[in-house]
Design an enzyme around this catalytic site. Structure first.
Site, mmCIF file in Angstrom:
data_model
loop_
_atom_site.group_PDB
_atom_site.id
_atom_site.type_symbol
_atom_site.label_atom_id
_atom_site.label_comp_id
_atom_site.label_asym_id
_atom_site.label_seq_id
_atom_site.Cartn_x
_atom_site.Cartn_y
_atom_site.Cartn_z
ATOM 1 N N CYS A 127 -7.814 -1.353 -0.610
ATOM 2 C CA CYS A 127 -7.508 -1.472 0.828
ATOM 3 C C CYS A 127 -6.915 -0.190 1.419
ATOM 4 C CB CYS A 127 -6.583 -2.665 1.066
ATOM 5 S SG CYS A 127 -5.207 -2.750 -0.084
ATOM 6 N N HIS A 146 -1.462 -2.280 6.668
ATOM 7 C CA HIS A 146 -0.952 -1.151 5.888
ATOM 8 C C HIS A 146 -0.854 0.083 6.792
ATOM 9 C CE1 HIS A 146 -1.436 -3.468 2.358
ATOM 10 N NE2 HIS A 146 -2.351 -2.774 1.706
#
Ligand code: A2P
Length: 335
Positions: free
Chosen positions: A130, A243
């Site tokens: 990710c 994130h």
């Protein structure tokens, strides 16, 4: 009538799995049949797709008959266990785990960067890590313009990266800490509520974690630059699902912040949020739920005098572009 496809999701009840269902729906992916697979614990329960209840089935080797795309997000061990069954059934496996990412025969694909690699598959296509996806979407357009030489990244990774149990732990611990109750870390090595943890995945002999080395090795493979120098520090922070990353980039050629903004303005999958006078910059609360990666805080690296360094801050939804969306975009390449 245009062709419709049979799609299976292995790990359909997980944090990424439910986003895969929603992403197929929101992007109007041409689904004929959707088969939702999870462990025996979930078999018989239902999840909604396009307003209809779909009964979850237990994942077995026989789950893939007549399936065109099998999206996997149930962990690396499950992916390894069922890969053969998927490939033998004739389906394309799009695997969110790290099981096959560095396998030379498996393309590792971020459609904005290396869509063409997907067509070299032999049954399995890997969805990258990710943090790596979020980084390469923003960095590759700059690499194309000025050739990236070295990248130093610090990540601020949301609890969603540890699945549904990670997000739940942040919520529970926050409540418990505010009400003075004792807490017990389960999903993370330490308390995550009102803390941060510079430890994601397991430590390696060189002092880096596996997560940090994924960003090095996977970004080289995706961007086709085997000599790229990358050093990372990956940190878990008490954020729910997007994130963020602080990136220091060194290019072969000089590059200005204005050039970076102009390139990213028209880069697919990137949204420029860079107006410090108006206090506009990427933040995880703004990136959550978005398909685009937010990029901002763009400035010349003042620690060097050759004009070849740029600093930048990015945020991207870990569950969407970092996982479910990227997997669905890979399937869309074949539609
Ligand atoms: P289940 O909900 O039935 O346990 P997350 O990453 O959010 O923790 O989600 C993990 C996903 O992987 C869930 O959908 C989970 O299903 C699934 N899963 C875990 N273990 C197995 C297994 N042995 N067989 C099939 N699916 C599994």
């Amino acid at each position: 009538m245009s062709k419709k496809f049979n799609v299976a999701i292995a790990g359909a009840t997980g944090a990424v799995g439910v986003e895969m269902i929603e992403t197929l729906e929101k992007r109007n992916f041409p689904v004929n049949e959707l088969r939702l697979l999870a462990s025996a614990r979930s078999a018989g329960k239902t999840l909604k797709y396009n307003g209809k209840d779909i009964v979850i089935e237990e994942l077995t080797e026989n789950s893939f008959k007549n399936i065109d795309f099998a999206l996997f997000s149930a962990g690396g061990d499950i992916s390894k266990q069922y890969a053969r069954a998927v490939v033998d059934s004739g389906a394309i496996m799009i695997d969110n785990s790290s099981a096959f990412r560095m396998d030379d025969s498996v393309p590792l694909v971020v459609p904005e960067v290396n869509a063409e690699d997907a067509f070299k598959h032999k049954g399995i296509i890997a969805n990258p890590n990710c943090s790596t996806i979020i980084m390469v979407v923003a960095v590759n357009p700059l690499h194309k313009a000025k050739k990236l030489k070295r990248l130093v990244a610090s990540t601020y990774q949301a609890t969603s990266g540890a699945g549904a149990k990670g997000m739940e732990e942040l919520e529970i611990q926050t409540r418990q800490l505010l009400s003075g109750e004792a807490i017990e870390p389960k999903a993370f090595a330490h308390r995550i509520g009102f803390n941060l943890i510079p430890h994601i995945d397991v430590f390696q002999d060189n002092g880096y974690t596996k997560e940090e080395l994924k960003m090095l090795n996977e970004s080289r493979k995706i961007m086709h630059c085997p000599d790229l120098m990358v050093s990372c520090t990956c940190v878990r922070v008490p954020v729910m699902r997007a994130h963020s990353e602080s990136l220091n980039m060194e290019f072969e050629e000089a590059i200005t912040p204005e050039e970076v903004r102009a390139i990213l303005q028209s880069a697919p999958g990137v949204k420029l949020v860079d107006n410090t006078a108006a206090r506009e910059y990427p933040m995880p609360i703004d990136a959550s739920g978005l398909y685009d990666i937010l990029a901002g805080r763009i400035r010349q690296d003042c620690s060097r005098t050759d004009g070849k360094g740029i600093d930048m801050f990015i945020s991207g939804d870990q569950l969407l572009k970092g996982a479910a969306l990227n997997a669905v975009q890979i399937a869309e390449l074949f539609v």
